[in-house]
Motif scaffolding. Structure first.
Motif, mmCIF file in Angstrom:
data_model
loop_
_atom_site.group_PDB
_atom_site.id
_atom_site.type_symbol
_atom_site.label_atom_id
_atom_site.label_comp_id
_atom_site.label_asym_id
_atom_site.label_seq_id
_atom_site.Cartn_x
_atom_site.Cartn_y
_atom_site.Cartn_z
ATOM 1 N N TYR A 73 0.815 -1.214 0.000
ATOM 2 C CA TYR A 73 0.000 0.000 0.000
ATOM 3 C C TYR A 73 0.845 1.259 0.000
ATOM 4 O O TYR A 73 1.899 1.330 0.634
ATOM 5 C CB TYR A 73 -0.880 0.065 1.252
ATOM 6 C CG TYR A 73 -1.955 -1.000 1.326
ATOM 7 C CD1 TYR A 73 -1.822 -2.093 2.160
ATOM 8 C CD2 TYR A 73 -3.115 -0.897 0.559
ATOM 9 C CE1 TYR A 73 -2.798 -3.053 2.241
ATOM 10 C CE2 TYR A 73 -4.100 -1.861 0.638
ATOM 11 C CZ TYR A 73 -3.940 -2.939 1.482
ATOM 12 O OH TYR A 73 -4.912 -3.893 1.554
ATOM 13 N N THR B 36 4.584 2.951 -2.623
ATOM 14 C CA THR B 36 5.037 1.751 -1.931
ATOM 15 C C THR B 36 6.552 1.655 -1.862
ATOM 16 O O THR B 36 7.113 1.263 -0.849
ATOM 17 C CB THR B 36 4.491 0.498 -2.606
ATOM 18 O OG1 THR B 36 4.842 0.532 -4.003
ATOM 19 C CG2 THR B 36 2.976 0.419 -2.479
ATOM 20 N N GLY C 291 -3.477 2.822 1.252
ATOM 21 C CA GLY C 291 -4.325 2.643 0.088
ATOM 22 C C GLY C 291 -3.566 2.849 -1.199
ATOM 23 O O GLY C 291 -2.428 2.405 -1.327
ATOM 24 N N TYR D 64 -8.246 5.502 -0.084
ATOM 25 C CA TYR D 64 -7.547 4.874 1.035
ATOM 26 C C TYR D 64 -8.521 3.977 1.789
ATOM 27 O O TYR D 64 -9.639 4.375 2.113
ATOM 28 C CB TYR D 64 -6.935 5.938 1.958
ATOM 29 C CG TYR D 64 -5.709 6.544 1.337
ATOM 30 C CD1 TYR D 64 -5.816 7.603 0.440
ATOM 31 C CD2 TYR D 64 -4.447 6.025 1.594
ATOM 32 C CE1 TYR D 64 -4.686 8.138 -0.164
ATOM 33 C CE2 TYR D 64 -3.317 6.561 0.999
ATOM 34 C CZ TYR D 64 -3.446 7.614 0.113
ATOM 35 O OH TYR D 64 -2.335 8.130 -0.488
#
Length: 121
Positions: free
Chosen positions: A32, A53, A99, A108
């Motif tokens: 995420y 990420t 998210g 998210y």
């Protein structure tokens, strides 16, 4: 169970600094993106900053550029928001969320409980 927990808020004088932490659990760090949002009393939530990420991409709202820095330590599953030159208008409850990369709340999925940041003399 995916969970994010914020910490590091507090009371600081104008011009001061704080570092917020967002500790993630229940997912691997490359799953995420993480975003920071804030909500001041009587105002709508607004996106502050986000990080992809891999930490290869970051984004900031205009009002915090050059003052705030977002970073992540994937080994610790933690994202940080270093806030410098704080202003009274930065006062808000700050939330981190996991998210999709961006500054829209609707993308998210997982949200923390928030941490209060108060900038006042």
């Amino acid at each position: 169970q995916v969970q994010v927990v914020e910490s590091g808020g507090g009371l600081v004088q104008p011009g001061g600094s704080l570092r917020l932490s967002c500790a993630a659990s229940g997912f691997t760090s490359d799953t995420y993106a993480i975003g920071w949002f804030r909500q001041a009393p009587g105002k709508e939530p607004e996106g502050v900053s986000c990080i992809s990420t891999s930490a290869g991409s970051t984004y900031y709202r205009d009002s915090v550029k050059c003052r705030f820095t977002i970073s992540r330590d994937n080994a610790k599953n933690t994202v940080y928001l270093q806030m410098n030159s704080l202003k009274p208008e930065d006062t808000a409850v700050y939330y981190c969320a996991a998210g999709v990369y961006g500054l829209t709340t609707g993308i998210y999925d997982y949200w923390g409980q928030g941490t209060q940041v108060t900038v006042s003399s």
